[in-house]
Design a protein around this motif. Sequence first.
Motif, PDB file in Angstrom:
ATOM      1  N   THR A 164      -2.739 -39.142  -4.603  1.00  0.00           N
ATOM      2  CA  THR A 164      -2.884 -38.957  -6.042  1.00  0.00           C
ATOM      3  C   THR A 164      -2.988 -37.475  -6.388  1.00  0.00           C
ATOM      4  N   CYS A 177      -4.675 -47.790  -9.701  1.00  0.00           N
ATOM      5  CA  CYS A 177      -4.803 -49.258  -9.693  1.00  0.00           C
ATOM      6  C   CYS A 177      -4.990 -49.782  -8.275  1.00  0.00           C
ATOM      7  N   ALA A 196      -0.790 -43.604 -11.823  1.00  0.00           N
ATOM      8  CA  ALA A 196      -1.266 -44.903 -12.319  1.00  0.00           C
ATOM      9  C   ALA A 196      -1.262 -45.951 -11.211  1.00  0.00           C
ATOM     10  N   LEU A 197      -0.194 -45.994 -10.427  1.00  0.00           N
ATOM     11  CA  LEU A 197      -0.099 -46.952  -9.331  1.00  0.00           C
ATOM     12  C   LEU A 197      -1.204 -46.719  -8.305  1.00  0.00           C
ATOM     13  N   ASN A 198      -1.436 -45.459  -7.945  1.00  0.00           N
ATOM     14  CA  ASN A 198      -2.459 -45.144  -6.952  1.00  0.00           C
ATOM     15  C   ASN A 198      -3.858 -45.487  -7.454  1.00  0.00           C
ATOM     16  N   ALA A 232       0.516 -36.281  -6.304  1.00  0.00           N
ATOM     17  CA  ALA A 232       1.254 -36.791  -7.454  1.00  0.00           C
ATOM     18  C   ALA A 232       0.838 -36.081  -8.738  1.00  0.00           C
ATOM     19  N   GLN A 233      -0.440 -35.761  -8.859  1.00  0.00           N
ATOM     20  CA  GLN A 233      -0.915 -35.044 -10.049  1.00  0.00           C
ATOM     21  C   GLN A 233      -0.321 -33.640 -10.083  1.00  0.00           C
ATOM     22  N   ARG A 287       3.104 -33.913 -11.270  1.00  0.00           N
ATOM     23  CA  ARG A 287       3.165 -34.579 -12.584  1.00  0.00           C
ATOM     24  C   ARG A 287       3.959 -35.883 -12.538  1.00  0.00           C
ATOM     25  N   GLN A 288       3.658 -36.692 -11.527  1.00  0.00           N
ATOM     26  CA  GLN A 288       4.294 -37.995 -11.371  1.00  0.00           C
ATOM     27  C   GLN A 288       3.331 -39.070 -11.874  1.00  0.00           C
ATOM     28  N   ASN A 289       3.318 -39.229 -13.194  1.00  0.00           N
ATOM     29  CA  ASN A 289       2.322 -40.093 -13.832  1.00  0.00           C
ATOM     30  C   ASN A 289       2.418 -41.549 -13.397  1.00  0.00           C
ATOM     31  N   ASN A 290       3.618 -42.019 -13.117  1.00  0.00           N
ATOM     32  CA  ASN A 290       3.748 -43.413 -12.672  1.00  0.00           C
ATOM     33  C   ASN A 290       3.064 -43.620 -11.328  1.00  0.00           C
ATOM     34  N   LEU A 291       3.181 -42.662 -10.424  1.00  0.00           N
ATOM     35  CA  LEU A 291       2.505 -42.781  -9.124  1.00  0.00           C
ATOM     36  C   LEU A 291       0.998 -42.613  -9.250  1.00  0.00           C
TER      37      LEU A 291
END
Length: 67
Positions: free
Chosen positions: A37, A54, A50-52, A40-41, A44-48
């Motif tokens: 995460t 969750c 959110a997935l991480n 990903a931050q 700036r991979q917002n979908n990843l």
Amino acid sequence: MIAIIGWFGAVTMVAASFLITLPLGQILAIAGLLLLTIQAQHNRQNNLIALNICSMIGFFWSLIQVL
């Protein structure tokens, strides 16, 4: 430094996959996802992100059910 964090997170997730039925495996999965995460931050991979998040919640929920 971010690349090292990402690689360490990936290795942690691989280790967790072999131990996922044990509390240690779930802890490794949470730690690995946290590290991924961060990467990903940075990218700036917002979908990843959110997935991480969750997935971390799910692994944490499974962990507290076992403990």
